[in-house]
Write an enzyme that holds these catalytic residues in place. Structure first.
Site, PDB file in Angstrom:
ATOM      1  CE1 TYR A  14      13.414 -21.738  -2.522  1.00 16.81           C
ATOM      2  CE2 TYR A  14      13.331 -20.998  -0.235  1.00 16.81           C
ATOM      3  CZ  TYR A  14      13.093 -20.784  -1.586  1.00 16.81           C
ATOM      4  OH  TYR A  14      12.521 -19.608  -2.001  1.00 16.81           O
ATOM      5  CG  ASP A  22      -8.232  -2.370  14.167  1.00 17.51           C
ATOM      6  OD1 ASP A  22      -7.633  -1.465  14.776  1.00 17.51           O
ATOM      7  OD2 ASP A  22      -7.921  -2.751  13.018  1.00 17.51           O
ATOM      8  CD  GLU A  50      -6.166  -6.162  14.768  1.00 20.48           C
ATOM      9  OE1 GLU A  50      -6.569  -6.535  13.631  1.00 20.48           O
ATOM     10  OE2 GLU A  50      -6.834  -5.420  15.504  1.00 20.48           O
TER      11      GLU A  50
END
Length: 390
Positions: free
Chosen positions: A132, A271, A218
């Site tokens: 910014y 997973d 995860e």
């Protein structure tokens, strides 16, 4: 009750004893790694600016040579550290007289000037603040994020020493209390809510924990499920942390800090798919892009707790809960199997080849097809009790 708890954690305690044999090697390196003082950072920035001024005085177009952070050719593997940038790496040239790179050249100089002022005044700014500061020049937050890492690599200085902070996306909960640099006391013991990972990990002090292990999770959805099921209380004492997918640097720094301070086993719950395995590898061995900071980010002691491809067969997860591998999955799996660290992980390689052979993947949520509370009531307690990690 105490003997029951001792029996439950016996496998974890044995793992910790094994891991402690290697701690001496790691801490010796840490003692050798000294914090770079402010003046040295300023000197390195001034040296770059001096080269630019020298080029201009000779009527030559200034050039910046950045180490290439995207090439595997620039990375070597050490089982005690992970993926680290080679000392003789290829570079990417950023020219000030080339239309395709002049903007990046200007962006790098701008951020170097911001960092110089921050270090000189011993103050801090976030990467968001820098963006910014000049949105027109930078164009996107992603550009700032990448250049800050480029500068960190160029100066051979950890990002935290540049006085540039990043907002954390990770969450942490469990048997852990610590103090932030500003004196704020943080207690992660609340069972219903998690604490955001600190944006200034190096500033943390007075860490107190009785945890027997840390579990990296995860996905945020799985993390929230464990919170809802009061997992940290039921399997107390422990710590759970998530980077909400691919981890940000702060989540990785936090896992590393917990290992350095507590020296307790760290498990990964991801997973059973190539994406989850790669995320676990980032925590354990690091990434090519951040290989220049491997010593402060990697935790080679991380163990794969689940979900293992062999678990899908062993537990007879219903076929309708399994997902066929896509072409992209197969390509990612082949890429993972070629990684240099797989030679030191034969059991991981075996699991990945099983996935390749069966051509299916599964999310952790697939365990709910067996029973709604199977993950927290049966799967994780049994894995931890009987040493079901690799």
């Amino acid at each position: 009750m105490e003997s029951r708890a001792a029996h439950f954690f016996s496998e974890i305690d044995q793992l910790r004893a094994k891991l402690l044999n290697n701690v001496g090697v790691m801490t010796d390196w840490q003692r050798a790694e000294k914090e770079i003082n402010h003046q040295e950072i300023l000197n390195r920035i001034e040296s770059i600016i001096l080269e630019i001024v020298t080029s201009l005085s000779k009527a030559e177009a200034p050039v910046l040579a950045l180490p290439n952070r995207s090439s595997w050719a620039n990375v070597s593997f050490d089982s005690a550290i992970g993926l680290q940038m080679s000392s003789r790496q290829s570079v990417t040239t950023i020219r000030s007289d080339c239309p395709s790179s002049v903007t990046k050249f200007a962006q790098i100089l701008k951020i170097l000037s911001v960092i110089y002022r921050l270090v000189q005044s011993n103050s801090y700014a976030t990467k968001r603040d820098i963006y910014y500061n000049n949105t027109k020049l930078f164009g996107s937050q992603k550009a700032v994020d990448s250049i800050v890492d480029d500068i960190s690599c160029l100066l051979k200085v950890p990002r935290r020493s540049l006085h540039v902070l990043a907002t954390s996306k990770g969450l942490i909960s469990g048997d852990l209390c610590y103090m932030e640099e500003d004196g704020t006391r943080i207690d992660c013991n609340s069972s219903s809510t998690a604490v955001s990972v600190s944006s200034n990990i190096s500033g943390i002090k007075n860490i107190v924990s009785s945890a027997k292990f840390v579990m990296i999770i995860e996905k945020d959805a799985t993390f929230q499920r464990l919170l809802d099921d009061d997992f940290c209380t039921k399997l107390s004492p422990c710590i759970i942390i998530t980077g909400k997918g691919v981890p940000d640097v702060n989540s990785r720094l936090m896992v590393k800090r917990l290992w350095d301070e507590l020296h307790i086993p760290i498990f990964a719950l991801v997973d059973a798919d190539p994406h989850g395995i790669e995320i676990m590898c980032i925590y354990k061995y690091g990434s090519v892009a951040m290989s220049f900071e491997a010593h402060s980010l990697t935790v080679p002691s991380v163990m794969w707790l689940g979900l293992l491809p062999s678990d899908l067969q062993r537990l007879r997860v219903p076929k309708d809960a399994l997902i066929p591998l896509t072409k992209r999955d197969e390509s990612k799996l082949c890429s993972l199997l070629e990684r240099p660290y797989l030679t030191s992980q034969p059991e991981w390689e075996k699991e990945m080849k099983l996935m390749q052979q069966n051509k299916v993947k599964a999310e952790i949520q697939s365990l709910t097809a067996i029973a709604p509370d199977f993950l927290t009531q049966i799967y994780l307690p049994n894995k931890l009790r009987y040493g079901g990690w690799i």
